[in-house]
Write a protein that holds these residues in place. Structure first.
Motif, PDB file in Angstrom:
ATOM      1  N   GLY A  16      -6.814  -1.730  -8.038  1.00  0.00           N
ATOM      2  CA  GLY A  16      -5.622  -2.417  -7.967  1.00  0.00           C
ATOM      3  C   GLY A  16      -4.750  -2.118  -6.786  1.00  0.00           C
ATOM      4  N   GLY A  18      -1.444  -1.337  -6.812  1.00  0.00           N
ATOM      5  CA  GLY A  18      -0.154  -0.696  -7.221  1.00  0.00           C
ATOM      6  C   GLY A  18      -0.138   0.565  -6.921  1.00  0.00           C
ATOM      7  N   ARG A 216       8.106  -0.570  -3.299  1.00  0.00           N
ATOM      8  CA  ARG A 216       8.514  -0.602  -1.941  1.00  0.00           C
ATOM      9  C   ARG A 216       9.738  -0.635  -1.612  1.00  0.00           C
ATOM     10  N   VAL A 263       2.143 -16.380  -7.510  1.00  0.00           N
ATOM     11  CA  VAL A 263       1.690 -15.114  -6.754  1.00  0.00           C
ATOM     12  C   VAL A 263       0.304 -14.791  -7.453  1.00  0.00           C
ATOM     13  N   GLY A 265      -1.249 -11.758  -7.229  1.00  0.00           N
ATOM     14  CA  GLY A 265      -2.016 -10.367  -7.499  1.00  0.00           C
ATOM     15  C   GLY A 265      -2.199  -9.854  -6.060  1.00  0.00           C
ATOM     16  N   GLY A 266      -2.535  -8.778  -5.756  1.00  0.00           N
ATOM     17  CA  GLY A 266      -2.919  -8.421  -4.354  1.00  0.00           C
ATOM     18  C   GLY A 266      -4.002  -9.002  -3.882  1.00  0.00           C
ATOM     19  N   GLY A 301      -2.324 -14.040  -1.538  1.00  0.00           N
ATOM     20  CA  GLY A 301      -3.029 -12.790  -1.592  1.00  0.00           C
ATOM     21  C   GLY A 301      -4.104 -12.649  -0.256  1.00  0.00           C
ATOM     22  N   MET A 332       7.259  -9.822   0.485  1.00  0.00           N
ATOM     23  CA  MET A 332       7.478 -10.269  -0.902  1.00  0.00           C
ATOM     24  C   MET A 332       8.646 -10.317  -1.416  1.00  0.00           C
ATOM     25  N   GLY A 349       3.728  -3.658 -10.909  1.00  0.00           N
ATOM     26  CA  GLY A 349       4.591  -3.543  -9.421  1.00  0.00           C
ATOM     27  C   GLY A 349       5.242  -5.205  -9.289  1.00  0.00           C
ATOM     28  N   GLU A 353       9.303  -5.676  -9.339  1.00  0.00           N
ATOM     29  CA  GLU A 353       9.987  -6.323  -8.166  1.00  0.00           C
ATOM     30  C   GLU A 353      10.861  -7.429  -8.638  1.00  0.00           C
TER      31      GLU A 353
END
Ligand code: UDP
Length: 459
Positions: A16, A18, A216, A263, A265-266, A301, A332, A349, A353
């Motif tokens: 992941g 995060g 971040r 979104v 996810g990464g 992503g 983001m 995360g 955020e």
């Protein structure tokens, strides 16, 4: 020498996005503390961030990242792995096997720090760091044992660990028991639920500190004690955090319209294509039946396939809505500050955020185990809900937008709740505590050195 930069080794694995994101956030925070308050934080702190499993684990431990990606797709596999690993037998077995296979390689990793040159000298041959921080559930037990053995041998003939070891939990509403080891010096948790989980695992209450999730820099509080204006474009960052929604939309080339952000996810997981289609169709329908227009931003992503199937020519969106489709974005914080509703999988995360940006969330999926608890976290804090189906998500978007016309709208209330739950100072708070622990340790070492020098002179 005593004036070397202090070093922290941050142990993690890229399962992941995060864990690395949190590690990077802490590194940035140390730099900001040193730059902005050199009186209180006089020594620069260098971070050696390492995926100890991928870079040092022998097979199959070096395959975690790939295995995690597969299991995140086939969640029944993940559920089995997670739950078996959380039983007392599973925890014990994992420790035994890990120690047997990884003690040597991990020890090499933990002695690779070179404070004078580059931070790390691959292959060992350096020193151990002044402090070790784990931001991963599988980096407690064995690294602690290794540190103890490293601190025990040598000339001092002292038995036991002296190098500080700290866990920073990067999950939010639920966490695997392996996160918690009562032998650590400090355990940072982001929520009440995880504080209780740490207590359940017999971590001493005095060692548990609750600030929030490290995230971040773009999400840190503007105008805090550590104002970041000054050098290399940071002033602009401040300006951005100050911007209101219309200004942020303009900056991003968006229209000033009610906006849904989706979104994935990464890695772009979580079925964003069907979600975006359902929401897009619904917004078009709403736009046709009213005089309002709507906007949807989809962030795919690293999921290239999703990005192209949501973009022309493969996709033609309704004529009365604005749709913007992106791949991986690095800003983001700006997209979140420009939006009214977020649709996302229940990543810790992303949720933290969104909360900082006052952005209500529709959670579309979660990984069984550690992400499951993120759903009640959002629901109980009053800034969102769970909707597993694309139609359900579209219904909720419609309902939330419809309520904006009513007085004291639902969306506004949820925005307030999100801001109440937000922890924009967490990263700097954690970094301050860690820096202070580290400086205290250096002072102790200096004193010990002086004492032994005096003894040598006397002898
Ligand atoms: N993210 C990003 N750009 C993208 C998609 C995601 O920066 O295009 C970030 C997102 O803001 C969050 C992280 O990726 O910080 C995902 O972390 P999260 O804990 O939500 O989920 P994980 O990927 O760790 O399961």
């Amino acid at each position: 020498t005593d004036d070397d930069a202090a070093t922290i080794q941050i142990l993690m694995s890229d399962t992941g996005g995060g864990h690395r994101a949190s590690a990077n956030a802490l590194r940035d925070a140390f730099n900001v503390l040193h730059e902005t308050d050199p009186m209180r934080f006089p020594l620069p702190i260098k971070c050696d961030i390492v995926d100890i499993y991928t870079d040092y684990g022998p097979f199959p431990f070096n395959m975690y990242v790939q295995a995690y990606k597969i299991m995140a797709e086939y969640t029944f596999l993940w559920k089995w792995f997670y739950e078996t690993g959380a039983t007392p037998f599973g925890l014990w077995l994992y420790d035994v096997v890990l120690e047997l296979i990884c003690f040597g390689p991990f020890k090499e990793c933990m002695t690779r720090v070179d404070p004078n040159n580059v931070v790390s000298s691959p292959g060992g041959g350096g020193k151990r760091a002044d402090m070790v921080v784990s931001v991963h559930p599988l980096c407690q037990d064995l690294p602690l044992k290794i540190l103890t053995s490293l601190d025990t041998d040598g000339a001092s003939r002292k038995v036991g660990r002296t190098t500080p070891f700290v866990t920073v939990v990067t999950d939010l509403g639920g966490a695997h028991p392996s996160w918690f080891n009562r032998g650590v010096d400090r355990c940072f948790v982001p929520s009440d639920v995880l504080k209780n989980a740490a207590l359940d695992r017999n971590v001493d209450e005095s060692k548990i500190v609750q600030y929030g999730l490290p995230i971040r820099r773009g999400f840190w509080r503007f105008g805090s004690e550590f104002d970041m204006s000054g050098s290399d474009g940071k002033e602009e960052k401040n300006e951005r955090a100050k911007m209101n929604k219309p200004a942020m939309r303009e900056r991003l080339g968006l229209s000033n319209l009610p906006t849904v952000l989706i979104v994935g996810g990464g890695d772009g997981m979580g079925g964003i294509v069907s979600q975006a289609k359902a929401v897009g169709e619904r917004l078009q329908k709403l736009a046709t039946s009213s005089s309002t227009s709507y906007q949807m931003v989809v962030v795919c992503g690293n999921n290239k396939a999703a990005q192209s199937s949501l973009s022309p020519p493969q996709m033609q969106w309704g004529a009365d809505i604005n749709v913007h489709v992106h791949g991986f974005v690095n800003n983001m914080d700006e997209f979140m500050r420009a939006s009214d509703i977020l649709v996302t999988k229940a990543g810790p995360g992303t949720i933290a955020e969104a909360s900082i940006c006052g952005l209500p969330c529709i959670l579309s999926s979660f990984l069984p185990g550690q992400e499951e608890g993120n759903v009640p976290y959002v629901v109980d804090n009053g800034f969102g809900c769970y909707q597993g189906s694309p139609e359900g998500i579209a219904d909720t978007v419609e309902e939330w937008f419809a309520s904006t016309r009513a007085e004291g709208s639902m969306l506004e209330r949820m925005q307030e709740c999100a801001l109440i739950a937000a922890r924009p100072d967490a990263t700097l708070d954690i970094a301050k505590d860690l820096a202070e622990m580290l400086y205290a340790r250096r002072e102790e070492l200096k004193k010990a050195k002086k004492v032994s020098a005096a003894i040598a002179v006397a002898a």
